[in-house]
Structure formats: C-alpha cells, structure tokens
Design a protein around this motif. Sequence first.
Motif, PDB file in Angstrom:
ATOM      1  N   GLN A  80      35.316  46.223  16.614  1.00  0.00           N
ATOM      2  CA  GLN A  80      34.935  47.060  15.480  1.00  0.00           C
ATOM      3  C   GLN A  80      33.520  46.752  15.009  1.00  0.00           C
ATOM      4  OE1 GLN A  80      38.124  46.031  12.824  1.00  0.00           O
ATOM      5  NE2 GLN A  80      39.451  47.706  13.502  1.00  0.00           N
ATOM      6  N   GLN A  81      33.116  45.493  15.132  1.00  0.00           N
ATOM      7  CA  GLN A  81      31.787  45.101  14.672  1.00  0.00           C
ATOM      8  C   GLN A  81      30.680  45.524  15.630  1.00  0.00           C
ATOM      9  OE1 GLN A  81      32.646  40.916  14.200  1.00  0.00           O
ATOM     10  NE2 GLN A  81      32.862  41.091  11.975  1.00  0.00           N
ATOM     11  N   GLY A  82      31.048  45.913  16.861  1.00  0.00           N
ATOM     12  CA  GLY A  82      30.048  46.425  17.785  1.00  0.00           C
ATOM     13  C   GLY A  82      29.755  45.549  18.980  1.00  0.00           C
ATOM     14  N   VAL A  83      30.584  44.551  19.242  1.00  0.00           N
ATOM     15  CA  VAL A  83      30.369  43.686  20.409  1.00  0.00           C
ATOM     16  C   VAL A  83      30.544  44.512  21.685  1.00  0.00           C
ATOM     17  CG1 VAL A  83      31.274  41.703  21.695  1.00  0.00           C
ATOM     18  CG2 VAL A  83      31.084  41.591  19.201  1.00  0.00           C
ATOM     19  N   ASP A  84      29.606  44.346  22.616  1.00  0.00           N
ATOM     20  CA  ASP A  84      29.574  45.192  23.809  1.00  0.00           C
ATOM     21  C   ASP A  84      30.415  44.645  24.956  1.00  0.00           C
ATOM     22  OD1 ASP A  84      27.477  47.180  22.902  1.00  0.00           O
ATOM     23  OD2 ASP A  84      26.430  45.287  22.588  1.00  0.00           O
ATOM     24  N   TYR A  85      30.513  43.326  25.076  1.00  0.00           N
ATOM     25  CA  TYR A  85      31.400  42.747  26.086  1.00  0.00           C
ATOM     26  C   TYR A  85      31.942  41.427  25.579  1.00  0.00           C
ATOM     27  CZ  TYR A  85      27.423  39.812  27.688  1.00  0.00           C
ATOM     28  OH  TYR A  85      26.378  38.921  27.774  1.00  0.00           O
ATOM     29  N   MET A  86      33.120  41.068  26.022  1.00  0.00           N
ATOM     30  CA  MET A  86      33.773  39.838  25.556  1.00  0.00           C
ATOM     31  C   MET A  86      34.282  39.030  26.740  1.00  0.00           C
ATOM     32  SD  MET A  86      36.073  41.040  22.307  1.00  0.00           S
ATOM     33  CE  MET A  86      35.648  42.544  21.412  1.00  0.00           C
ATOM     34  N   THR A  87      34.082  37.723  26.636  1.00  0.00           N
ATOM     35  CA  THR A  87      34.684  36.813  27.605  1.00  0.00           C
ATOM     36  C   THR A  87      36.151  36.638  27.246  1.00  0.00           C
ATOM     37  OG1 THR A  87      32.623  35.635  28.022  1.00  0.00           O
ATOM     38  CG2 THR A  87      34.664  34.476  28.533  1.00  0.00           C
ATOM     39  N   ILE A  88      37.013  37.037  28.161  1.00  0.00           N
ATOM     40  CA  ILE A  88      38.453  36.939  27.961  1.00  0.00           C
ATOM     41  C   ILE A  88      39.012  36.015  29.044  1.00  0.00           C
ATOM     42  CG2 ILE A  88      40.653  38.193  27.861  1.00  0.00           C
ATOM     43  CD1 ILE A  88      38.764  38.880  25.549  1.00  0.00           C
ATOM     44  N   HIS A  89      39.568  34.875  28.630  1.00  0.00           N
ATOM     45  CA  HIS A  89      40.056  33.857  29.576  1.00  0.00           C
ATOM     46  C   HIS A  89      41.504  34.150  29.984  1.00  0.00           C
ATOM     47  CE1 HIS A  89      36.768  31.961  27.265  1.00  0.00           C
ATOM     48  NE2 HIS A  89      36.511  31.309  28.377  1.00  0.00           N
ATOM     49  N   ALA A  90      41.701  35.294  30.637  1.00  0.00           N
ATOM     50  CA  ALA A  90      43.059  35.734  30.963  1.00  0.00           C
ATOM     51  C   ALA A  90      43.520  35.279  32.344  1.00  0.00           C
ATOM     52  CB  ALA A  90      43.141  37.261  30.875  1.00  0.00           C
ATOM     53  N   GLY A  91      42.606  34.743  33.156  1.00  0.00           N
ATOM     54  CA  GLY A  91      42.970  34.384  34.524  1.00  0.00           C
ATOM     55  C   GLY A  91      43.518  32.986  34.693  1.00  0.00           C
ATOM     56  N   LEU A  92      43.474  32.175  33.644  1.00  0.00           N
ATOM     57  CA  LEU A  92      43.990  30.813  33.712  1.00  0.00           C
ATOM     58  C   LEU A  92      45.508  30.844  33.494  1.00  0.00           C
ATOM     59  CD1 LEU A  92      43.810  27.753  33.813  1.00  0.00           C
ATOM     60  CD2 LEU A  92      43.094  27.765  31.414  1.00  0.00           C
ATOM     61  N   LEU A  93      46.262  30.681  34.568  1.00  0.00           N
ATOM     62  CA  LEU A  93      47.721  30.704  34.473  1.00  0.00           C
ATOM     63  C   LEU A  93      48.265  29.280  34.377  1.00  0.00           C
ATOM     64  CD1 LEU A  93      48.596  33.495  37.079  1.00  0.00           C
ATOM     65  CD2 LEU A  93      47.912  33.700  34.672  1.00  0.00           C
ATOM     66  N   ILE A  94      49.426  29.158  33.784  1.00  0.00           N
ATOM     67  CA  ILE A  94      49.997  27.827  33.547  1.00  0.00           C
ATOM     68  C   ILE A  94      50.237  27.081  34.855  1.00  0.00           C
ATOM     69  CG2 ILE A  94      52.424  28.618  33.542  1.00  0.00           C
ATOM     70  CD1 ILE A  94      52.827  26.661  31.119  1.00  0.00           C
ATOM     71  N   GLU A  95      50.530  27.805  35.928  1.00  0.00           N
ATOM     72  CA  GLU A  95      50.802  27.146  37.212  1.00  0.00           C
ATOM     73  C   GLU A  95      49.533  26.598  37.868  1.00  0.00           C
ATOM     74  OE1 GLU A  95      51.409  31.684  37.983  1.00  0.00           O
ATOM     75  OE2 GLU A  95      51.655  30.257  36.329  1.00  0.00           O
ATOM     76  N   TYR A  96      48.349  26.975  37.346  1.00  0.00           N
ATOM     77  CA  TYR A  96      47.107  26.473  37.924  1.00  0.00           C
ATOM     78  C   TYR A  96      46.670  25.136  37.320  1.00  0.00           C
ATOM     79  CZ  TYR A  96      46.603  31.314  39.581  1.00  0.00           C
ATOM     80  OH  TYR A  96      46.810  32.535  40.180  1.00  0.00           O
ATOM     81  N   LEU A  97      47.249  24.750  36.197  1.00  0.00           N
ATOM     82  CA  LEU A  97      46.794  23.526  35.516  1.00  0.00           C
ATOM     83  C   LEU A  97      46.923  22.268  36.376  1.00  0.00           C
ATOM     84  CD1 LEU A  97      48.000  24.122  31.837  1.00  0.00           C
ATOM     85  CD2 LEU A  97      45.727  24.467  32.822  1.00  0.00           C
ATOM     86  N   THR A 121      27.547  40.004  12.799  1.00  0.00           N
ATOM     87  CA  THR A 121      27.109  41.327  12.346  1.00  0.00           C
ATOM     88  C   THR A 121      25.586  41.402  12.263  1.00  0.00           C
ATOM     89  OG1 THR A 121      29.161  41.611  11.076  1.00  0.00           O
ATOM     90  CG2 THR A 121      27.304  43.021  10.493  1.00  0.00           C
ATOM     91  N   ALA A 122      24.966  40.325  11.777  1.00  0.00           N
ATOM     92  CA  ALA A 122      23.502  40.307  11.680  1.00  0.00           C
ATOM     93  C   ALA A 122      22.859  40.359  13.056  1.00  0.00           C
ATOM     94  CB  ALA A 122      23.051  39.050  10.929  1.00  0.00           C
ATOM     95  N   ILE A 123      23.436  39.637  14.015  1.00  0.00           N
ATOM     96  CA  ILE A 123      22.888  39.625  15.371  1.00  0.00           C
ATOM     97  C   ILE A 123      23.010  41.002  16.009  1.00  0.00           C
ATOM     98  CG2 ILE A 123      23.325  38.739  17.698  1.00  0.00           C
ATOM     99  CD1 ILE A 123      23.948  36.014  16.409  1.00  0.00           C
ATOM    100  N   ILE A 124      24.180  41.638  15.882  1.00  0.00           N
ATOM    101  CA  ILE A 124      24.375  42.969  16.475  1.00  0.00           C
ATOM    102  C   ILE A 124      23.428  43.982  15.850  1.00  0.00           C
ATOM    103  CG2 ILE A 124      26.015  44.884  16.711  1.00  0.00           C
ATOM    104  CD1 ILE A 124      28.242  42.718  16.828  1.00  0.00           C
ATOM    105  N   LYS A 125      23.289  43.924  14.536  1.00  0.00           N
ATOM    106  CA  LYS A 125      22.421  44.867  13.837  1.00  0.00           C
ATOM    107  C   LYS A 125      20.969  44.734  14.281  1.00  0.00           C
ATOM    108  CE  LYS A 125      21.315  46.482   9.164  1.00  0.00           C
ATOM    109  NZ  LYS A 125      21.539  46.256   7.705  1.00  0.00           N
ATOM    110  N   ALA A 126      20.564  43.505  14.618  1.00  0.00           N
ATOM    111  CA  ALA A 126      19.170  43.255  14.992  1.00  0.00           C
ATOM    112  C   ALA A 126      18.906  43.433  16.477  1.00  0.00           C
ATOM    113  CB  ALA A 126      18.776  41.832  14.574  1.00  0.00           C
ATOM    114  N   SER A 127      19.956  43.646  17.266  1.00  0.00           N
ATOM    115  CA  SER A 127      19.802  43.563  18.719  1.00  0.00           C
ATOM    116  C   SER A 127      19.707  44.923  19.413  1.00  0.00           C
ATOM    117  CB  SER A 127      20.969  42.785  19.340  1.00  0.00           C
ATOM    118  OG  SER A 127      20.804  42.727  20.741  1.00  0.00           O
TER     119      SER A 127
END
Length: 459
Positions: free
Chosen positions: A166-183, A123-129
Amino acid sequence: MRTEWIAKRHGQSNVSQMHYARQGVITEEMQYVAQRENLPAELIREEVARGRMIIPANINHPNLEPMAIGIASKCKVNANIGASPNSSNLDEEVAKLNLAVKYGADTVMDLSTGGGNLDTIRTAIIKASPVPIGTVPIYQVLESVHGKIENLTPDDFLHVIEKHAQQGVDYMTIHAGLLIEYLPLVRSRITGIVSRGGGIIARWMLHHHKQNPLYTHFDDIIEIFKKYDVSFSLGDSLRPGCTHDASDDAQLSELKTLGQLTRRAWEHDVQVMVEGPGHVPMDQIEFNVKKQMEECSEAPFYVLGPLVTDIAPGYDHITSAIGAAIAGWHGTAMLCYVTPKEHLGLPNAEDVRNGLIAYKIAAHAADIARHRIGARDRDDQLSTARYNFDWTRQFELSLDPERAKEYHDETLPADIYKTAEFCSMCGPKFCPMQTKVDADALTELEKFLAKEKEVVTQS
C-alpha cells in the motif's frame, strides 16, 4: 509521470505488468523502458510476458521512472540503505537514497530495522525515489512482536506485506523457499545461515516444528502483489556466507523450491526475480548462474556479489565486484552492491558511493562482455578525450566525475593544467600519447615496410 497511466487501471483485480503483457498490451511503462534500453517495445512486452524480464512498478509509486531487470536489458545495480537501532535516521537514509540515485543506482532497497518509525522512513524514501524501492518485510514483522520470533503468526506476515504494498514498495524479498526439511543441510557449513530473513524463519520453524509460513501462505501473498503490481524478489535464505559453503545441497535445494514458487507466481501473472548467492569462488559462478536459469525457467537473477574470497574485510566491495562482473557476463540481470563496510558495520554515505561505483563498473564491464548494443560507446568517447588531453571531457564521461577531477587536481590543480598534454604520472616529457603520428607518415612507413618485405622475399 505515472499518475495518468495508473488512473486507467483502478478497479482491476490484477494490475501487474506481466498481466498486461500476456494480454498483448504494451503499457506506458513498457514503452518508457524500450526507450531507455534502446530496444523495440514489442520485445520488452514479450520478455515481460514470458517472465524473463520484470518492470518493478507499484501503482502507488507514481513518481517512479520505469526500468527493467532482465537478461535482454542492461545489467542493473541495486544499492542497499536502511536505518538500524544503533545508527542512522530518516534524514541520513534519504540522503543516502539521493546519493545512490546520483551515482547511478537502478533500484534501492530499504533494509531499515530501527533508527525511527519504520513506516515513516519507508514512506519518505519512496516519496523521494525515482527508482524502484525494495524491502524485506520480515524485518518489520519481527519489530511488530518486539523481537519475539516465537510469537509471529502468518497473519503478522501478511499484514506487514500488504502495508508495504500500500505504501508503494515495488518489490519485496520474500523468504518462501526455505523449507523445514532443508535446515539439517546446513550442518556441514562454516557460516550456517547468513540471511537475516532466513535466520528469522529458521528460528520460527525450529521453535514451532511447522513449515515456513511464507511458503504455506504463498498464494495469499500472490493475491496482495496482484492488486498493487509488486514484484517478488524470492529470497535465498540459504545463500552461502563463505566460499567453503558455496553450491552445497542446502543452497541448491532451496533454489529448486524457488523455481517452483516462480512458476506458481507466473500462473497468476505476478512478476518474479530470484535472489542469488553471496560467496562463490570464481570457478563456480558460471555454474550458479546457469543452474538458476535452469531451475527458475530463466526468471531474472539478482545476486549479492558474489564475493570470490573471504579474507578482505574492509575491501569486500572489491572482492564482490570481481564476482559481480563475472556473474553479469554470464547472464545475471541485477547485481546487489556490497560496500567496504560489509561484515563490519552499517555503511555511511561514502561507503554507499564506493560500493555503488564498484558495482557500476562491474555491471558496465558485463554489458561490454555481452556485446550489448552501444555498451562501449562511452568507453570509446572517454578514450578519445584521453588521447586528445581533453581533461574536462574525461571527467564528464567518468562514472564518478567528482572523484576523477579530485585525483587529477591533487597534484595539478591550476586551470592551466586542464589543457595540459600530460598528467603528474609521466610529466611533460614522458607521456607516450604525445607521440602523434599523422596519416601521411604512416602511409610512407607502410610503403617502406612493403619494399623491405619484397626484398626479403626475393632473397
């Protein structure tokens, strides 16, 4: 700046820049970006509508100064900061943020995993950025179950993702492409899985023998992102951690899935950029950029490095800036900086400075190579100042004015040397740029050479 803009959007189910762009609306953010990029506002709208450009701008980050990430805009640079359980705290991270903004970071990712209350730090980082803030929510998800990966549930992920939104993050890294069959595809690698988020997901899938919950609940994440205008930064969980592992089946299989997820998010008018590899030999960088554009329908590419050799711990801001410049030249939209501490420890303020300047150089070099309008103007101005021995102007035009002045003043600190027609490298008698040739002399020389050429021709 954005408070009034955002107020008009309250009560709408989808407030993403892509949603407005596809309705033919040029938002205030698009107008602001057009001015910053010196591009037509309609072009910005078109690029956002087709998904080739994003404007990360959460409606809960009103002090943001909008910027764009895409092949039509200037190459951008992200700086990573973040407190850890072993080092750093809130005040240090806000100081790093301010330093990153000072030296030109276009976005900043808060990768905090400890060192205090993560919500308070964020929250402090977003408020200052004034620049977009990105996060990797899976780090806090893991903290919420006290590091016990096997206890994670899909609801844990969704709860933390919505909290960040809700806190104001503009983009998020979402690791949705790692499928179990790729391990099983990582068996032949030297460094296996080097993504922290990817490692967490992999261990969860290995324990439960179930598919990646971020993949199976991707539509739920889309619904959250629509409400706040959060952009996806689709994480490359299987990015190569050494040059030996680059461009292998594991990396390229995940990339194909990231392309499918990109188009799925676009069906709901949610903005997407795609993260790229970390270690890639120079001869494979162009292939990687073009492959991403092909698989992900030209969604903006966001790469870590890439590092072009693995033998320089302590200097990986250099090994990676080499790859970053090449990647930017071939069309990468944003470069994630690497500091000298990469692979060694948590960067301090000076590491942030060194890593960021190395990447500003790489991004600027890429813009020049791509012949972007006005990209070389600053170079020409600095070169003119250098030729005229205008030291003060040289410092002002430098990417790091303080460092340039510091190095000059190590040997010639007195004010009188700010107007001297030499530096300590050549001294007062050997500087080649003291050879001033006026126009009249050149004209006479050209006449002489023409006569000499005529004599040779006749003979």
